[in-house]
Design a protein around this motif. Structure first.
Motif, mmCIF file in Angstrom:
data_model
loop_
_atom_site.group_PDB
_atom_site.id
_atom_site.type_symbol
_atom_site.label_atom_id
_atom_site.label_comp_id
_atom_site.label_asym_id
_atom_site.label_seq_id
_atom_site.Cartn_x
_atom_site.Cartn_y
_atom_site.Cartn_z
ATOM 1 N N PHE A 1 8.743 62.194 21.264
ATOM 2 C CA PHE A 1 10.226 63.420 22.603
ATOM 3 C C PHE A 1 10.097 62.956 23.250
ATOM 4 O O PHE A 1 11.726 61.949 23.990
ATOM 5 C CB PHE A 1 8.641 64.319 23.151
ATOM 6 N N PRO A 2 9.293 61.333 24.440
ATOM 7 C CA PRO A 2 9.823 60.207 25.021
ATOM 8 C C PRO A 2 10.879 59.475 24.588
ATOM 9 O O PRO A 2 12.593 59.998 24.864
ATOM 10 C CB PRO A 2 9.115 59.170 25.366
ATOM 11 N N LYS A 3 11.483 58.988 23.083
ATOM 12 C CA LYS A 3 12.006 57.728 22.761
ATOM 13 C C LYS A 3 13.515 58.983 22.159
ATOM 14 O O LYS A 3 14.164 58.677 22.352
ATOM 15 C CB LYS A 3 11.672 57.411 21.316
ATOM 16 N N GLN A 4 13.074 60.481 21.770
ATOM 17 C CA GLN A 4 13.849 60.961 21.262
ATOM 18 C C GLN A 4 14.862 61.487 22.431
ATOM 19 O O GLN A 4 15.762 61.758 22.360
ATOM 20 C CB GLN A 4 13.511 62.658 20.908
ATOM 21 N N ASN A 5 14.447 62.318 24.065
ATOM 22 C CA ASN A 5 15.247 62.240 24.788
ATOM 23 C C ASN A 5 15.610 61.151 25.582
ATOM 24 O O ASN A 5 16.958 60.998 25.145
ATOM 25 C CB ASN A 5 13.971 62.479 26.283
ATOM 26 N N GLN B 1 19.257 61.070 23.209
ATOM 27 C CA GLN B 1 20.151 62.066 22.669
ATOM 28 C C GLN B 1 20.701 61.850 24.476
ATOM 29 O O GLN B 1 21.624 62.239 24.744
ATOM 30 C CB GLN B 1 19.337 62.757 22.912
ATOM 31 N N THR B 2 19.822 61.775 25.887
ATOM 32 C CA THR B 2 20.970 61.222 26.522
ATOM 33 C C THR B 2 22.102 60.257 26.466
ATOM 34 O O THR B 2 23.036 60.072 27.249
ATOM 35 C CB THR B 2 19.849 60.955 28.231
ATOM 36 N N TYR C 1 12.790 65.617 14.459
ATOM 37 C CA TYR C 1 13.373 66.628 15.077
ATOM 38 C C TYR C 1 15.567 67.036 14.587
ATOM 39 O O TYR C 1 16.213 67.096 14.764
ATOM 40 C CB TYR C 1 14.023 65.829 16.243
ATOM 41 N N ASN D 1 23.586 66.875 20.718
ATOM 42 C CA ASN D 1 22.405 67.899 21.192
ATOM 43 C C ASN D 1 21.407 67.175 20.608
ATOM 44 O O ASN D 1 19.876 66.916 21.274
ATOM 45 C CB ASN D 1 21.986 69.105 21.404
ATOM 46 N N GLY D 2 21.385 65.951 20.260
ATOM 47 C CA GLY D 2 20.620 64.737 19.612
ATOM 48 C C GLY D 2 19.916 64.563 18.615
ATOM 49 O O GLY D 2 18.710 63.907 18.339
ATOM 50 N N GLU D 3 19.787 66.782 18.272
ATOM 51 C CA GLU D 3 19.399 66.834 16.741
ATOM 52 C C GLU D 3 19.519 65.926 15.518
ATOM 53 O O GLU D 3 20.750 65.351 15.708
ATOM 54 C CB GLU D 3 19.597 68.175 16.987
#
Length: 214
Positions: free
Chosen positions: A120-124, A127-128, A161, A183-185
């Motif tokens: 999740f850290p890299k995913q967030n 996606q930002t 994700y 949304n980065g999905e």
């Protein structure tokens, strides 16, 4: 009569000598001043030339051996400011949309790889920065028909994700390459279609301490 004439001539000569002597001194002082100015200019020019040479040499050394201060300001390297730092690695978000295989090659040309998203850290972080645009990641489905990360990470037990309903081979098309999208999905997509891409690489090594003193 002759004595008076002699005295007058002597006073005239003495007066002329008195006038000429200050002028002579002034000329000497002017000449000395001019000489000092010329010498000072020559010395200044010599120092400026030396400083210029030293500056050029120092700039060359800084380009060849960036200082630790440069690496603190630009962790991914002072010459690669388009790369962004996150959690010990460097990331490049392309401005050009290309097919997946070409994106993979472009990352490799920069000694990097398409990004591997492992939590999740890299995913967030990603996606930002993708802002709902399509960006290729290092996940694809080769002929084995199993999703595979480029670095060999275990896909089955690893982080995922996917957007709801993905991957799905929409309209029976071969969508064998993964991308982040709304949304980065994650979304599976046709590999030959153009998308932006994200490269990932380790931090560059800082120069050895012995290089800084040279």
């Amino acid at each position: 009569m002759d004595e008076e004439k002699f005295q007058d001539n002597f006073r005239t000569y003495a007066g002329r000598n008195t006038v000429q002597r200050p002028l002579f001194v002034i000329y000497i002082l002017l000449a000395v001043s001019y000489l000092l100015i010329v010498i000072g200019f020559a010395v200044t020019l010599s120092k400026a030339t030396t400083l210029s040479s030293q500056l050029i040499e120092t700039q060359g050394k800084l380009k060849k051996y960036p200082t630790s201060h440069d690496f603190r300001l630009f962790p991914c390297g002072p010459d690669t400011r388009q790369w962004e730092y996150f959690n010990g690695k460097c990331y490049y978000f392309s401005l050009q949309a290309v097919p997946w295989q070409q994106a993979k090659t472009k990352c490799e040309e920069q000694h990097a790889k398409l990004v591997i998203i492992d939590g999740f850290p890299k995913q967030n972080f990603i996606q930002t920065r993708t802002r709902n645009e399509r960006f290729w990641i290092g996940l694809h489905e080769p002929q084995t028909e199993e999703w595979t990360w480029l670095d060999g990470s275990d896909y089955r037990t690893g982080f995922k994700y996917w957007k709801q309903g993905e991957p799905n081979n929409y309209l029976r098309r071969d969508e064998d390459c993964a991308q982040v999208w709304i949304n980065g999905e994650w979304n599976d997509y046709i590999c030959s279609s153009p998308s932006y891409y994200i490269c990932e690489k380790p931090l560059p090594s800082t120069p050895p301490a012995s290089s800084k003193g040279k």
